[in-house]
Design a protein around this motif. Structure first.
Motif, PDB file in Angstrom:
ATOM      1  N   ALA A  71      31.747  74.167  -7.177  1.00 38.02           N
ATOM      2  CA  ALA A  71      32.353  72.942  -6.643  1.00 38.02           C
ATOM      3  C   ALA A  71      32.720  73.142  -5.174  1.00 38.02           C
ATOM      4  CB  ALA A  71      33.596  72.580  -7.447  1.00 38.02           C
ATOM      5  N   VAL A  72      32.288  72.211  -4.316  1.00 42.41           N
ATOM      6  CA  VAL A  72      32.537  72.386  -2.876  1.00 42.41           C
ATOM      7  C   VAL A  72      33.171  71.173  -2.195  1.00 42.41           C
ATOM      8  CG1 VAL A  72      30.772  74.157  -2.510  1.00 42.41           C
ATOM      9  CG2 VAL A  72      30.141  71.752  -2.338  1.00 42.41           C
ATOM     10  N   THR A  73      32.840  69.969  -2.622  1.00 40.23           N
ATOM     11  CA  THR A  73      33.365  68.783  -1.929  1.00 40.23           C
ATOM     12  C   THR A  73      33.911  67.783  -2.937  1.00 40.23           C
ATOM     13  OG1 THR A  73      31.185  67.716  -1.969  1.00 40.23           O
ATOM     14  CG2 THR A  73      31.758  68.990   0.002  1.00 40.23           C
ATOM     15  N   GLY A  74      34.859  66.958  -2.470  1.00 39.00           N
ATOM     16  CA  GLY A  74      35.432  65.935  -3.325  1.00 39.00           C
ATOM     17  C   GLY A  74      36.517  65.177  -2.594  1.00 39.00           C
ATOM     18  N   ALA A  75      37.636  64.941  -3.267  1.00 38.37           N
ATOM     19  CA  ALA A  75      38.741  64.164  -2.702  1.00 38.37           C
ATOM     20  C   ALA A  75      40.003  65.024  -2.648  1.00 38.37           C
ATOM     21  CB  ALA A  75      39.004  62.916  -3.549  1.00 38.37           C
ATOM     22  N   HIS A 111      31.256  64.012  -4.680  1.00 37.67           N
ATOM     23  CA  HIS A 111      31.796  65.079  -5.510  1.00 37.67           C
ATOM     24  C   HIS A 111      30.630  66.024  -5.758  1.00 37.67           C
ATOM     25  CE1 HIS A 111      35.554  62.914  -6.092  1.00 37.67           C
ATOM     26  NE2 HIS A 111      34.822  61.830  -6.269  1.00 37.67           N
ATOM     27  N   GLY A 112      30.552  67.045  -4.894  1.00 33.05           N
ATOM     28  CA  GLY A 112      29.326  67.819  -4.817  1.00 33.05           C
ATOM     29  C   GLY A 112      29.485  69.285  -5.162  1.00 33.05           C
ATOM     30  N   MET A 113      28.358  69.872  -5.559  1.00 36.20           N
ATOM     31  CA  MET A 113      28.308  71.279  -5.945  1.00 36.20           C
ATOM     32  C   MET A 113      27.104  71.946  -5.293  1.00 36.20           C
ATOM     33  SD  MET A 113      29.454  71.106  -9.916  1.00 36.20           S
ATOM     34  CE  MET A 113      30.344  72.641  -9.695  1.00 36.20           C
TER      35      MET A 113
END
Length: 293
Positions: free
Chosen positions: A256-260, A272-274
């Motif tokens: 998991a790397v990006t989100g909120a 919401h990226g991995m």
């Protein structure tokens, strides 16, 4: 939702992991029954159709797996509360074993919390078998410490073995936590839209938090610096960065790397990226190469 406590399932089941037959523990996280009322037009008899979905825990190897069972019983709506005592006409048991959920019951005990007090940074890390502890590069600083939810009073120094800001990945050494169970990678995972996946970690961790395992699905893919990142439908919240993305068999497919920043803001971004787990392998291989190669 029915609370089952420490009850055992009512039927002998073969564990899909260790293959032993027994009545497994009935978890209280999922236990619900859907009903449908039907009438046989030829005979005029009334029947109830039931579909059960359970999480069961093996009493031998402690793996948690999913069971789907549907039954058709004679009686009609007036007997829905006593269906286990009615005549059993048909059983289709164990169809959920084709792709069972195989998570250890202590899965969140195997995930590490990263925290830097002076920069208010938090993140998640996990031990990847054959590699070391894995996390995101952006959650680290020179004063980051590691600890587990079982003992938040003991915080350990970390050593960054490899880091890549473009990939947003880092490999760590945490000697005091080497005893933690590691996760197996799925280097060649074939992911498609709608594939069911899970993300584990400690979003916005506070003392006493259990950590979260969020059921999600593959919603898309996005190219970032030549890497095909994986987009998921479920939220990734600050503090969960560095957490493992898991397939139903418990293997890691991504990080998991990006989100909120907060849950209430999660609907404002689709990102919401991995990062695929094979990029961790690539990063590890770089530090194995002789210098100058």
């Amino acid at each position: 939702m029915v609370s089952t406590g420490s009850a055992c399932f009512d039927t002998v089941i073969t564990c899909p992991s260790c293959k032993r037959d027994h009545k497994p523990k009935l978890m209280d996280t999922i236990d619900y029954v859907e009903t449908d009322y039907i009438t046989d037009e030829e005979t005029g008899h009334n029947y109830d159709m039931f579909a059960e979905y359970h999480l069961l825990r093996c009493n031998f190897c402690s793996f948690v797996f999913e069971l789907y069972r549907d039954e058709i019983v004679e009686g009609g709506e007036d007997q829905t509360g006593r269906w286990r005592q009615t005549k059993l006409l048909k059983v289709n048991e164990g169809t959920g074993f084709e792709k069972p959920i195989l998570f250890p019951v202590d899965i969140l005990d195997s995930i590490v919390i990263l925290e830097c007090d002076n920069q208010t940074k938090q993140g998640t890390a996990f031990k990847l078998n054959g590699i070391g502890f894995v996390t995101c590069a952006h959650v680290l600083s020179d004063r980051t410490k590691a600890f587990t939810k079982k003992n938040i009073s003991k915080k350990y120094n970390i050593k960054t073995v490899a880091s890549n800001d473009v990939l947003d990945l880092a490999i760590l050494e945490i000697p005091e936590l080497e005893h933690i169970k590691g996760f197996d990678p799925c280097w060649d995972a074939e992911l498609n839209h709608f594939n069911e996946v899970f993300v584990a970690g400690f979003p916005n961790y506070r003392p006493g938090d259990t950590g979260t395992i969020v059921m999600s699905a593959i919603s898309g893919f996005r190219m970032v610096s030549t890497v095909r990142r994986i987009l998921i439908s479920g939220p990734i919240i600050a503090g969960n960065s560095g957490g493992p993305g898991l397939l139903r068999n418990g293997e890691v497919f991504g990080v998991a790397v990006t989100g909120a920043d907060r849950m209430e803001d999660s609907g404002e971004t689709e990102y919401h990226g991995m990062v695929p787990i094979d990029q961790v392998k690539w990063l590890f291989e770089q530090i194995q190469k002789p210098q100058g190669v």
